[in-house]
Design an enzyme around this catalytic site. Structure first.
Site, mmCIF file in Angstrom:
data_model
loop_
_atom_site.group_PDB
_atom_site.id
_atom_site.type_symbol
_atom_site.label_atom_id
_atom_site.label_comp_id
_atom_site.label_asym_id
_atom_site.label_seq_id
_atom_site.Cartn_x
_atom_site.Cartn_y
_atom_site.Cartn_z
ATOM 1 N N PRO A 362 0.816 -1.215 0.000
ATOM 2 C CG PRO A 362 -0.164 -1.194 2.097
ATOM 3 C CD PRO A 362 0.674 -2.021 1.200
ATOM 4 N N PRO A 363 0.254 2.421 -0.310
ATOM 5 C CG PRO A 363 -1.104 3.947 -1.419
ATOM 6 C CD PRO A 363 -1.133 2.624 -0.740
ATOM 7 N N GLY A 364 2.754 4.602 1.060
ATOM 8 C CA GLY A 364 3.311 5.120 2.304
ATOM 9 C C GLY A 364 4.058 4.122 3.163
ATOM 10 C CB VAL A 365 4.513 0.482 3.235
ATOM 11 C CG1 VAL A 365 3.081 0.356 3.696
ATOM 12 C CG2 VAL A 365 4.637 0.081 1.770
ATOM 13 N N GLY A 366 7.009 2.852 2.309
ATOM 14 C CA GLY A 366 8.451 3.043 2.134
ATOM 15 C C GLY A 366 9.069 2.302 0.976
ATOM 16 C CE LYS A 367 4.762 0.717 -3.087
ATOM 17 N NZ LYS A 367 3.947 1.364 -2.050
ATOM 18 C CB THR A 368 9.766 5.393 -3.619
ATOM 19 O OG1 THR A 368 8.610 4.984 -4.362
ATOM 20 C CG2 THR A 368 10.674 6.201 -4.526
ATOM 21 C CB SER A 685 -13.552 -11.865 0.978
ATOM 22 O OG SER A 685 -13.604 -10.470 0.812
ATOM 23 C CE LYS A 728 -9.849 -9.649 2.845
ATOM 24 N NZ LYS A 728 -10.567 -10.850 2.368
#
Length: 811
Positions: A362-368, A685, A728
């Site tokens: 997800p966005p903001g987890v530090g990938k870049t 689900s 989840k």
């Protein structure tokens, strides 16, 4: 036999020495010179000169064969009369021959020393006949047209054509002056029937005229430009001579020398260097004012500036690299381990290819930012290419130089910017690639991200191979779904889940707060953001899997502190706890309403996966008077609508076991709603949650407000596994859930969930809906409701029987 020989004076069969000829076919007309140099050919000519000077000439099928056998020669040729032979240097003969008649090999007499064969002689019919007169006149006119169009054919040829009365000879004479291949000439020689041959020649002449007319048209159009270019060239050569006499320096020559030296120093591969020098030579012949001159100069500049052989030296200290990664990022152990493994193998095998990683989360987890840390850890340059919204294949491969303003693609541009041929190359947002009429960029990336072929990556602008195998590619994506299968197959996928509350607290304390202090000009002595304050920000002002919003909220707190410090309103250190955070940031944005929402029957809490992490999902059901209809709202997709249908059918089929009065279904309508109706929702689900919500509504039993569930329900009441379990569960924990129901087959996903989360939550793994309902609604409560319903139904039946008996007695 006299020197004047024609076909009519020859017998129908001859025994002749045979001369094999290459790259040409001799027609039995006109005189022409040939050079003879091969031993067998010289012997054949000498044999002919010793006799009646008659020689058979056959064309070779393969011109490269120095010593052809009889099967490698065409069987139809010409008998010629040797008019003159002269010795020339190199032990060769120059022989002038006169074509006499067509011949066809009957049998080979000898192959020792030189070839000799018995041949049949074919005489051309002398009279044309009325049927050939028209064809001959047509051929003469066409031949005259060729003379007019082709400067290589002398004007005398037209007189020769007009003087020939024999149709076969006319066809052969015209054929000798056409631009034909060996096969086409031999086909005409094989055509003995005069009418057929003359028709074939007319067709070939028409074809030749079309080519000549087109060529002349092009030449006339280009002539004006050529004259202008020649005039400029002549003037510039004069200018060079004048400058030389005056002792002035030729700036262009100096420029070319500089380019030549730069090419030598660029460390290009041999084939690239060869292409560069070829382009430089081509450019040296151009006028500086020509448009092509600038194109060539720009192309050479690109070739010189690209780092063909310049590489960064990897830092192969494993411990130092591990420390560097830990210093920049908290957790993310899988990615760190993979990078350290790469460095370990690189240390042992110097020429290994770079890995191609894809970080999904997800966005903001530090990938870049993790990619930047990887570059720092391995001691390489880093370049980043954003792929979001890229729809043109040329963005990846570049434009061909035929286009005005063409440039290399972003891959080569980034390599040039890095200055080395082994940078860490970040392909950001690879799941956001598009495609339209300009091509599919994801297909162009297949070559870039394939370790088996990216060592010869071909950019359209350069049109030369560049080795990308040393590059360490790191792609980032929020979800794997939109990435095409072949592209996904080429990458090593590492999933990065969202952070837990404890993770976020530690990240804020170790990384975000020190960074924000520095960015706002503050010292640690100015502010103390307590753990309670951090938790308040996380719980009340952010709702995310990453830490981007957390960073913004902490920055807002620091701005408030900076304002107070600048205004001298602070006496000592500012302590920011939970209450102070609410005072600074205002009303709480997010609050826990799970207990309020699930405090009535018909409401259940589900768990959903989204591209930005997990989330909780409320399923609401209500009933009203009606006739058994089912209404669905909340922007539900087809699969989700089918899940409601499955749940409704299961409840009706198992009504007796669930303690639900079956007559109730015909008296009410049920409305199922999923809140946040503007957001589209889909997937199987939520099936378990929907079924639980409907049973809760019809039994009047409330679902525990601290319980959430996920799973797919079937018509038979089975609970099937679903994906995104880790995201989840983290979402459930963030929302204050304490009990989670999961499909039994998802038990394997439990080790991926952090231990502190497992300790805070209670997990139930179910394979049947009966188990789910007992946990969600309470086993005893369900049993009590069932008994109450059975008693109500029994009383209703007894009352109906009494009423029936009373009516019978009255009658």
């Amino acid at each position: 036999m006299s020197d004047s020989t024609d076909a009519g004076s020859l017998p129908s069969t001859l025994d002749l020495p045979i001369l094999a000829i290459r790259n040409s076919v001799i027609f039995p007309v006109l005189a022409r010179p040939i050079n003879v140099g091969r031993d067998k050919s010289l012997q054949a000519v000498e044999a002919a000169l010793e006799g009646e000077k008659l020689l058979g000439i056959l064309a070779q099928k393969n011109a490269k064969n120095e010593d052809p056998e009889t099967g490698e020669l065409y069987q139809t040729g010409s008998v010629v009369k040797i008019l003159k032979s002269v010795k020339i240097p190199g032990n060769k003969l120059s022989v002038i021959i006169q074509g006499v008649a067509r011949i066809k090999v009957r049998q080979w007499v000898s192959t020792d020393g030189f070839l000799r064969a018995e041949v049949d002689v074919f005489e051309e019919p002398a009279n044309a006949g009325d049927d050939l007169d028209g064809a001959m006149n047509n051929l003469r006119e066409l031949a005259q047209r060729i003379v007019d169009l082709s400067p290589s054919i002398p004007a005398e040829f037209s007189f020769l054509v007009r003087s020939i009365d024999n149709p076969g000879v006319l066809a052969d004479v015209v054929a000798t002056n056409l631009t034909l291949g060996i096969e086409e000439q031999q086909e005409l020689l094989d055509t003995f029937e005069t009418k057929t041959r003359i028709d074939k020649v007319i067709a070939l002449v028409n074809k030749e005229i079309q080519v000549l007319e087109l060529s002349n048209k092009i030449q006339s159009e280009v002539k004006g430009e050529m004259d202008k270019a020649q005039r400029e060239y002549f003037l510039r050569e004069q200018l060079k001579a004048i400058q030389k006499e005056l002792g002035e320096v030729d700036d262009r020559q100096e420029e070319f020398e500089d380019l030549k030296n730069a090419i030598k120093k660029a460390g290009m591969p041999k084939e690239v260097e060869k292409a560069a020098f070829k382009e430089l030579k081509r450019m040296s012949r151009m006028s500086p004012g020509a448009a092509e001159y600038t194109v060539s100069r720009t192309y050479l500049d690109w070739l010189i500036e690209i780092p063909w052989s310049k590489s960064s030296k990897d830092v192969l200290d494993i411990k130092k690299a591990q420390e560097c990664l830990d210093e920049d990022h908290y957790d993310l152990e899988k990615v760190k381990q993979r990078i350290v493994e790469y460095l370990a193998v690189r240390k042992l095998k110097k020429d290994m290819k770079g890995p191609i990683l894809c970080l999904v989360g997800p966005p903001g987890v530090g990938k870049t930012s993790l990619a930047k840390s990887v570059a720092r850890a391995v001691g390489r340059e880093m370049v980043r290419m954003s792929l979001g919204g890229v729809r043109d294949e040329a963005e990846i491969r570049g434009h061909r130089r035929t286009y005005i303003g063409s440039m290399p693609g972003k891959i080569i541009k980034s390599i040039k910017k890095a200055g080395t041929n082994n940078p860490v190359f970040v392909l950001d947002e690879i799941d956001k690639l598009g495609a339209d009429y300009r091509g599919d960029p994801s297909s162009a990336l297949l070559e870039v991200l394939d370790p088996e072929q990216n060592d010869t990556f071909m950019d359209h602008y350069l049109d030369l191979s560049f080795d990308l195998s040393k590059v360490l590619f790191i792609a980032t994506a929020n979800q794997m779904g939109p990435i095409p299968g072949p592209l996904r197959d080429r990458m090593e996928v590492i999933e990065i889940p969202g952070y837990t509350m404890e993770d976020k607290v530690k990240i804020a304390q170790r990384y975000i707060i020190p960074e924000q202090l520095e960015e706002h000009g503050l010292e640690p002595a100015n502010v103390d953001l307590t753990e309670d304050g951090i938790r308040t920000i996380i719980e009340s002002y952010t709702r995310e899997a990453g830490v981007r919003s957390l960073k913004r909220e902490i920055a807002a707190v620091m701005r408030w502190v900076a304002k107070e410090v600048a205004a001298d309103n602070l006496d000592g250190q500012a302590t920011i706890d939970g209450e102070k955070v609410k005072e600074i940031r205002g009303p709480v944005v997010f609050f826990n309403d799970v207990a309020e929402r699930t405090s009535v029957p018909g409401v259940a809490t589900g768990l959903a996966w989204t591209p930005v992490g997990g989330d909780i999902l409320f399923i609401e059901a209500t009933k009203m008077k009606g006739k058994g209809a089912m209404k669905l709202t909340g922007s539900l997709g087809d699969v989700m609508k089918e899940s409601v249908g499955v749940a409704s059918s299961y409840v009706r089929s198992a009504a007796q076991d669930l303690g639900i009065d079956e007559e109730l279904f015909d008296k009410i309508d049920i409305h199922v709603h999923v809140p946040t109706g503007a957001v589209p929702k889909d997937g199987p689900s939520a099936g378990v949650t929907m079924l639980t919500s409907i049973v809760s509504l019809l039994t009047g039993l409330c679902v525990d407000h601290q319980l959430a569930m996920t799973g797919e329900a079937t018509l038979r009441g089975a609970v099937l596994p679903v994906g995104g379990i880790k995201e989840k569960v983290l979402a459930a924990h963030r929302a204050g859930i304490r009990t989670v129901i999961l499909p039994e087959k998802n038990r394997k996903d439990l080790p991926e969930i952090p231990e502190e989360i497992q300790e805070d939550l209670t997990f139930h793994f179910c394979s049947r809906m009966e188990e789910v309902l007992e946990i969600a609604l309470g086993k005893e409560a369900l049993a009590a409701h069932k008994a109450e319903t059975e008693a109500t139904i029994a009383a209703r039946k007894a009352k109906a029987e009494d009423t029936s008996q009373g009516a019978g007695a009255s009658a």
